[in-house]
Design a protein around this motif. Structure first.
Motif, short mmCIF file in Angstrom:
data_model
loop_
_atom_site.label_atom_id
_atom_site.label_comp_id
_atom_site.label_asym_id
_atom_site.label_seq_id
_atom_site.Cartn_x
_atom_site.Cartn_y
_atom_site.Cartn_z
N ALA A 187 0.88 -1.41 0.09
CA ALA A 187 -0.04 -0.01 -0.10
C ALA A 187 0.79 1.35 -0.12
O ALA A 187 0.45 2.24 -0.67
N GLY A 188 1.93 1.23 0.70
CA GLY A 188 2.95 2.47 0.84
C GLY A 188 3.44 2.57 -0.78
O GLY A 188 3.48 3.93 -1.10
N GLU A 189 3.82 1.62 -1.41
CA GLU A 189 4.50 1.73 -2.90
C GLU A 189 3.28 2.33 -3.72
O GLU A 189 3.66 3.32 -4.41
N LEU A 227 1.39 6.84 -6.67
CA LEU A 227 0.02 8.01 -6.66
C LEU A 227 0.39 9.17 -6.51
O LEU A 227 0.09 10.09 -7.38
N LYS A 228 1.37 9.48 -5.40
CA LYS A 228 1.72 11.04 -5.20
C LYS A 228 2.62 11.56 -6.19
O LYS A 228 2.66 12.55 -6.66
N GLU A 229 3.61 10.67 -6.68
CA GLU A 229 4.57 11.06 -7.89
C GLU A 229 3.80 11.50 -9.05
O GLU A 229 3.94 12.57 -9.76
N TRP A 267 0.55 12.37 -9.09
CA TRP A 267 -0.19 13.57 -8.99
C TRP A 267 0.61 14.97 -9.17
O TRP A 267 0.27 15.95 -9.33
N ASP A 268 2.00 14.60 -8.62
CA ASP A 268 2.81 15.91 -8.81
C ASP A 268 3.40 16.16 -10.09
O ASP A 268 3.65 17.60 -10.13
N LYS A 269 3.36 15.28 -10.95
CA LYS A 269 3.73 15.29 -12.50
C LYS A 269 2.53 16.35 -13.11
O LYS A 269 2.76 16.76 -14.26
N VAL A 270 1.40 16.04 -12.66
CA VAL A 270 0.17 16.65 -13.34
C VAL A 270 0.46 18.41 -13.19
O VAL A 270 0.35 18.86 -12.10
N GLU A 271 0.24 18.82 -14.34
CA GLU A 271 0.40 20.27 -14.45
C GLU A 271 -1.13 21.08 -13.82
O GLU A 271 -0.91 22.15 -13.31
N ASN A 272 -1.87 20.52 -14.71
CA ASN A 272 -3.44 21.13 -14.15
C ASN A 272 -4.25 20.35 -13.18
O ASN A 272 -5.03 19.81 -13.84
N LYS A 273 -3.81 20.68 -11.86
CA LYS A 273 -4.59 19.88 -11.03
C LYS A 273 -5.94 20.30 -11.13
O LYS A 273 -7.04 19.38 -10.61
N SER A 274 -6.39 21.54 -11.19
CA SER A 274 -7.63 21.90 -11.15
C SER A 274 -8.52 21.24 -12.15
O SER A 274 -9.90 20.92 -11.94
#
Length: 110
Positions: A19-21, A26-28, A30-37
């Motif tokens: 689960a941690g992996e 998933l966090k990595e 999400w951080d790569k996404v430019e248009n989060k909104s």
């Protein structure tokens, strides 16, 4: 029985996910996404669309004759799809090429 237990053991080893992996990956991403909104807006829109479609299907299901007609339409479409794409070898190849071209179109948009 022994073969089945070995198969279960092998399947559980292959599908075991930390689960941690998973959350780290998933966090990595999400951080790569430019248009989060935009992603949040599309996700919220998808949830609202599913909710509205469930209300729509419930309303259709409450009309006495309409669900049976929808079942007949679904069976007819399924029969047509099987006849058109799955019955003959040449049409199965055509379906496979259509799916591959769709995959390429989707992969190129990223």
């Amino acid at each position: 029985s022994r073969r089945f237990s070995q198969l279960l053991t092998k399947a559980s080893e292959e599908t075991a996910v930390d689960a941690g992996e998973f959350f780290t990956d998933l966090k990595e991403k999400w951080d790569k996404v430019e248009n989060k909104s935009t992603v949040i807006l599309y996700g919220g829109g998808a949830i609202v669309a599913v909710w509205l479609s469930s209300i729509f299907v419930g309303a259709i299901n409450s009309v006495p004759l309409l669900p049976k007609i929808m079942e007949l339409v679904g069976l007819g479409y399924t029969g047509w799809f099987v006849y058109r794409y799955l019955l003959f070898k040449s049409s199965r190849k055509e379906l496979a090429t259509d799916i591959e071209s769709l995959k390429k179109k989707i992969a190129e948009t990223e």
